[in-house]
Design a protein around this motif. Structure first.
Motif, PDB file in Angstrom:
ATOM      1  N   ALA A  80     -10.454  -6.896   4.607  1.00 25.17           N
ATOM      2  CA  ALA A  80      -9.731  -6.819   3.337  1.00 25.17           C
ATOM      3  C   ALA A  80      -9.568  -8.248   2.843  1.00 25.17           C
ATOM      4  O   ALA A  80      -9.834  -9.206   3.575  1.00 25.17           O
ATOM      5  N   THR A  81      -9.136  -8.411   1.611  1.00 26.72           N
ATOM      6  CA  THR A  81      -9.048  -9.734   1.012  1.00 26.72           C
ATOM      7  C   THR A  81      -7.718  -9.931   0.300  1.00 26.72           C
ATOM      8  O   THR A  81      -7.281  -9.058  -0.456  1.00 26.72           O
ATOM      9  N   VAL A  82      -7.061 -11.058   0.559  1.00 30.50           N
ATOM     10  CA  VAL A  82      -5.863 -11.446  -0.185  1.00 30.50           C
ATOM     11  C   VAL A  82      -6.259 -12.543  -1.176  1.00 30.50           C
ATOM     12  O   VAL A  82      -6.845 -13.548  -0.788  1.00 30.50           O
ATOM     13  N   VAL A  83      -5.953 -12.324  -2.438  1.00 32.18           N
ATOM     14  CA  VAL A  83      -6.220 -13.303  -3.481  1.00 32.18           C
ATOM     15  C   VAL A  83      -4.892 -13.846  -3.994  1.00 32.18           C
ATOM     16  O   VAL A  83      -3.986 -13.072  -4.319  1.00 32.18           O
ATOM     17  N   THR A  84      -4.766 -15.155  -4.031  1.00 33.96           N
ATOM     18  CA  THR A  84      -3.548 -15.794  -4.542  1.00 33.96           C
ATOM     19  C   THR A  84      -3.875 -16.525  -5.834  1.00 33.96           C
ATOM     20  O   THR A  84      -4.764 -17.377  -5.867  1.00 33.96           O
ATOM     21  N   HIS A  85      -3.160 -16.202  -6.906  1.00 35.55           N
ATOM     22  CA  HIS A  85      -3.383 -16.823  -8.210  1.00 35.55           C
ATOM     23  C   HIS A  85      -2.587 -18.126  -8.324  1.00 35.55           C
ATOM     24  O   HIS A  85      -1.698 -18.404  -7.511  1.00 35.55           O
ATOM     25  N   GLY A  86      -2.924 -18.873  -9.345  1.00 32.78           N
ATOM     26  CA  GLY A  86      -2.281 -20.171  -9.544  1.00 32.78           C
ATOM     27  C   GLY A  86      -0.782 -20.085  -9.725  1.00 32.78           C
ATOM     28  O   GLY A  86      -0.056 -21.027  -9.386  1.00 32.78           O
ATOM     29  N   ASP A  87      -0.295 -18.967 -10.260  1.00 37.41           N
ATOM     30  CA  ASP A  87       1.146 -18.811 -10.462  1.00 37.41           C
ATOM     31  C   ASP A  87       1.850 -18.257  -9.230  1.00 37.41           C
ATOM     32  O   ASP A  87       3.041 -17.941  -9.281  1.00 37.41           O
ATOM     33  N   GLY A  88       1.103 -18.113  -8.129  1.00 39.31           N
ATOM     34  CA  GLY A  88       1.711 -17.637  -6.888  1.00 39.31           C
ATOM     35  C   GLY A  88       1.599 -16.144  -6.662  1.00 39.31           C
ATOM     36  O   GLY A  88       1.953 -15.659  -5.588  1.00 39.31           O
ATOM     37  N   ARG A  89       1.130 -15.412  -7.670  1.00 40.43           N
ATOM     38  CA  ARG A  89       0.986 -13.969  -7.483  1.00 40.43           C
ATOM     39  C   ARG A  89      -0.089 -13.674  -6.444  1.00 40.43           C
ATOM     40  O   ARG A  89      -1.143 -14.302  -6.431  1.00 40.43           O
ATOM     41  N   ARG A  90       0.178 -12.701  -5.600  1.00 39.66           N
ATOM     42  CA  ARG A  90      -0.781 -12.313  -4.571  1.00 39.66           C
ATOM     43  C   ARG A  90      -1.252 -10.887  -4.805  1.00 39.66           C
ATOM     44  O   ARG A  90      -0.473 -10.028  -5.224  1.00 39.66           O
ATOM     45  N   GLU A  91      -2.505 -10.653  -4.502  1.00 42.07           N
ATOM     46  CA  GLU A  91      -3.088  -9.329  -4.637  1.00 42.07           C
ATOM     47  C   GLU A  91      -3.896  -9.014  -3.380  1.00 42.07           C
ATOM     48  O   GLU A  91      -4.568  -9.884  -2.822  1.00 42.07           O
ATOM     49  N   LEU A  92      -3.820  -7.765  -2.938  1.00 39.72           N
ATOM     50  CA  LEU A  92      -4.659  -7.280  -1.851  1.00 39.72           C
ATOM     51  C   LEU A  92      -5.841  -6.545  -2.464  1.00 39.72           C
ATOM     52  O   LEU A  92      -5.658  -5.668  -3.312  1.00 39.72           O
ATOM     53  N   HIS A  93      -7.049  -6.932  -2.058  1.00 36.47           N
ATOM     54  CA  HIS A  93      -8.259  -6.326  -2.590  1.00 36.47           C
ATOM     55  C   HIS A  93      -9.104  -5.740  -1.477  1.00 36.47           C
ATOM     56  O   HIS A  93      -8.949  -6.081  -0.297  1.00 36.47           O
ATOM     57  N   ALA A 131     -18.008  -2.987   0.931  1.00 38.39           N
ATOM     58  CA  ALA A 131     -17.283  -1.719   0.812  1.00 38.39           C
ATOM     59  C   ALA A 131     -17.467  -0.834   2.030  1.00 38.39           C
ATOM     60  O   ALA A 131     -16.581  -0.045   2.376  1.00 38.39           O
ATOM     61  N   ALA A 132     -18.599  -0.959   2.719  1.00 39.66           N
ATOM     62  CA  ALA A 132     -18.865  -0.110   3.877  1.00 39.66           C
ATOM     63  C   ALA A 132     -17.902  -0.409   5.027  1.00 39.66           C
ATOM     64  O   ALA A 132     -17.654   0.449   5.872  1.00 39.66           O
ATOM     65  N   LYS A 133     -17.356  -1.637   5.071  1.00 39.52           N
ATOM     66  CA  LYS A 133     -16.450  -2.002   6.163  1.00 39.52           C
ATOM     67  C   LYS A 133     -14.997  -2.103   5.704  1.00 39.52           C
ATOM     68  O   LYS A 133     -14.119  -2.447   6.491  1.00 39.52           O
ATOM     69  N   ASP A 134     -14.749  -1.833   4.444  1.00 37.33           N
ATOM     70  CA  ASP A 134     -13.414  -2.022   3.877  1.00 37.33           C
ATOM     71  C   ASP A 134     -12.335  -1.275   4.656  1.00 37.33           C
ATOM     72  O   ASP A 134     -12.491  -0.108   4.994  1.00 37.33           O
ATOM     73  N   GLN A 135     -11.227  -1.970   4.953  1.00 39.17           N
ATOM     74  CA  GLN A 135     -10.087  -1.372   5.656  1.00 39.17           C
ATOM     75  C   GLN A 135      -8.788  -1.524   4.863  1.00 39.17           C
ATOM     76  O   GLN A 135      -7.701  -1.442   5.430  1.00 39.17           O
ATOM     77  N   SER A 136      -8.901  -1.722   3.565  1.00 43.46           N
ATOM     78  CA  SER A 136      -7.700  -1.940   2.762  1.00 43.46           C
ATOM     79  C   SER A 136      -6.791  -0.719   2.741  1.00 43.46           C
ATOM     80  O   SER A 136      -5.581  -0.846   2.544  1.00 43.46           O
ATOM     81  N   TYR A 137      -7.346   0.477   2.976  1.00 44.87           N
ATOM     82  CA  TYR A 137      -6.522   1.689   2.971  1.00 44.87           C
ATOM     83  C   TYR A 137      -5.388   1.592   3.985  1.00 44.87           C
ATOM     84  O   TYR A 137      -4.238   1.917   3.678  1.00 44.87           O
ATOM     85  N   VAL A 138      -5.695   1.136   5.206  1.00 42.47           N
ATOM     86  CA  VAL A 138      -4.659   1.093   6.243  1.00 42.47           C
ATOM     87  C   VAL A 138      -3.744  -0.120   6.083  1.00 42.47           C
ATOM     88  O   VAL A 138      -2.784  -0.280   6.839  1.00 42.47           O
ATOM     89  N   LEU A 139      -4.032  -0.960   5.082  1.00 45.49           N
ATOM     90  CA  LEU A 139      -3.169  -2.102   4.772  1.00 45.49           C
ATOM     91  C   LEU A 139      -2.361  -1.863   3.501  1.00 45.49           C
ATOM     92  O   LEU A 139      -1.605  -2.734   3.075  1.00 45.49           O
ATOM     93  N   GLY A 140      -2.517  -0.683   2.922  1.00 45.50           N
ATOM     94  CA  GLY A 140      -1.840  -0.380   1.661  1.00 45.50           C
ATOM     95  C   GLY A 140      -0.332  -0.323   1.768  1.00 45.50           C
ATOM     96  O   GLY A 140       0.356  -0.228   0.745  1.00 45.50           O
ATOM     97  N   VAL A 141       0.209  -0.405   2.990  1.00 38.44           N
ATOM     98  CA  VAL A 141       1.662  -0.390   3.188  1.00 38.44           C
ATOM     99  C   VAL A 141       2.270  -1.792   3.121  1.00 38.44           C
ATOM    100  O   VAL A 141       3.495  -1.942   3.170  1.00 38.44           O
ATOM    101  N   LEU A 142       1.441  -2.837   3.022  1.00 38.28           N
ATOM    102  CA  LEU A 142       1.972  -4.197   3.043  1.00 38.28           C
ATOM    103  C   LEU A 142       2.622  -4.544   1.715  1.00 38.28           C
ATOM    104  O   LEU A 142       2.091  -4.257   0.646  1.00 38.28           O
ATOM    105  N   ASP A 143       3.786  -5.204   1.787  1.00 37.45           N
ATOM    106  CA  ASP A 143       4.472  -5.615   0.564  1.00 37.45           C
ATOM    107  C   ASP A 143       4.177  -7.084   0.266  1.00 37.45           C
ATOM    108  O   ASP A 143       3.425  -7.754   0.983  1.00 37.45           O
ATOM    109  N   ASP A 144       4.778  -7.592  -0.798  1.00 37.07           N
ATOM    110  CA  ASP A 144       4.484  -8.942  -1.264  1.00 37.07           C
ATOM    111  C   ASP A 144       4.823  -9.987  -0.201  1.00 37.07           C
ATOM    112  O   ASP A 144       4.062 -10.940   0.012  1.00 37.07           O
ATOM    113  N   ARG A 145       5.937  -9.819   0.479  1.00 38.88           N
ATOM    114  CA  ARG A 145       6.324 -10.780   1.509  1.00 38.88           C
ATOM    115  C   ARG A 145       5.311 -10.800   2.640  1.00 38.88           C
ATOM    116  O   ARG A 145       4.947 -11.862   3.160  1.00 38.88           O
TER     117      ARG A 145
END
Length: 385
Positions: free
Chosen positions: A143-156, A161-175
């Motif tokens: 999975a990938t964490v992207v951090t923007h210049g203003d500090g906003r974080r996004e999980l992608h 796509a064949a190895k993507d595991q973001s589904y089981v990380l969908g419970v993570l919050d901003d902290r």
């Protein structure tokens, strides 16, 4: 925007103190090696999740057994990083194993890997890491964490796509995202190439098979595991009009959409297979019927968790994933009175209470929630009379 997988924190832009969770598998070993190679101050840790590790499934699991701990230690030695084993067995038992049992007892279908990420790897482990002065927890998730210049974080989603595991990380919050590092997430390589990289690095886990199934069920027999904890209780298997067509030894042994193992003695009038449509733990009854009766048009999910910014009010278009290896489906969703309401563009099947629904905006993970109820597509009365 910082590089994918890099957390922000008190040492942003400099060398980070990283705690690498090393399961004993190839992915976490390569992730730890990449973090060290990037110049971070990395310490490896293996989580002891059972009071009796020999009771956990052994062999090529890459998860929780004694041999996995030894594999992780050998990998840390090769990478050249300190290594420790932390005992989180009691927390794992309470938050993952007991939750798993109680959810099945209530007629729901939980995902223990998702719960482990929420409660153990990015809660108990992360809290301990921060208390010890670490900046980030590193894992081998794709999975990938992207951090923007203003500090906003996004999980992608992962680049592959064949190895993507973001589904089981969908419970993570901003902290939690602020202190998460996924060095494999932006890797456009096959698993064979990850193994080849491990081999080049001299990691003995290079050819170790991937983990699968549920780590705390030693023989892979989920129904037997539940029977030992919940006991057996004979109940009825009925069709849609309430006619008894078979029996079982515990409603907890079934899940919505199940076809195999029903042991129905009476064939359906049309000769077609029957599937589990409903599980009632109150009267220990399992209802079966045709595949088309599984069509779900909407659902209500509880305890929503947002990966970054809370989505704006009102209904909006997303895609949704309903299981770890499921496909994206188009939906419209909104939060109403603290619950997530989801409507599917086309009916979907095999949706069970207890599962997680994870919302996406393109490749970005918006958040997740636990499915509480589903809405079935109405069928003509004659179809199930």
């Amino acid at each position: 925007m910082t590089f994918p997988g890099a957390p922000t924190g008190p040492r942003d832009g400099s060398r980070l103190r990283v705690l690498a969770a090393m399961s004993g598998g190839v992915d976490s070993a390569v992730a730890a090696a990449r973090a060290a190679e990037a110049g971070h101050d990395v310490t490896g840790v293996h989580l002891a999740l059972s009071a009796n590790p020999q009771s956990f499934r052994t062999g090529a699991r890459g998860c929780c057994t004694i041999e996995d701990s030894r594999d992780a230690r050998r990998a840390a030695d090769v990478i050249g990083i300190p290594f420790y084993v932390w005992d989180l067995a009691e927390r794992f038992r309470e938050d993952v194993v007991e939750d798993f049992v109680s959810e099945y007892a209530a007629g729901r279908t939980p995902n223990p890997c998702l719960r482990c990420n929420e409660k153990i790897k990015f809660a108990a482990l992360l809290d301990k890491a921060l208390a010890l002065g670490f900046d980030a927890v590193c894992t081998g998730h794709y999975a990938t964490v992207v951090t923007h210049g203003d500090g906003r974080r996004e999980l992608h989603r992962a680049s592959d796509a064949a190895k993507d595991q973001s589904y089981v990380l969908g419970v993570l919050d901003d902290r939690q995202l602020a202190h998460a590092m996924f060095p494999l997430g932006d890797t456009l390589t096959t698993k064979d190439e990850i193994r080849a990289e491990a081999e080049r690095r001299g990691l003995a886990v290079a050819r170790k098979p991937d983990s699968h199934d549920i780590c705390f069920i030693a023989d892979g027999d989920t129904q037997g595991f539940l029977a030992k904890r919940l006991g057996t209780a004979e109940g009825a298997i009925v069709d849609e009009d309430g006619t008894r067509v078979g029996s079982h030894e515990g409603a907890y042994g079934f899940t919505i959409g199940q076809r195999k193992g029903l042991r129905i003695g009476t064939p359906a009038p049309d000769g077609k297979p029957r599937y589990v449509l409903d599980i009632s733990p109150v009267d220990n009854t399992v209802t079966v019927g045709p595949a088309e009766a599984l069509d779900v048009t909407g659902l209500t999910a509880i305890r929503p968790r947002w990966c970054g910014d809370v989505p704006p009010a009102g209904e909006a278009a997303y895609t949704a994933q309903l299981r770890a290896h499921g496909e994206d489906v188009p939906v419209r969703a909104e939060v109403v009175d603290g619950e997530l309401r989801v409507r599917f563009a086309q009916p979907v099947r095999g949706v069970a209470p207890g599962q997680a629904v994870v919302l996406y905006d393109g490749t970005q993970v918006v958040g997740s929630a636990t499915i509480a109820t589903t809405e079935r597509r109405e069928r003509p009365a004659a179809a199930h009379a």
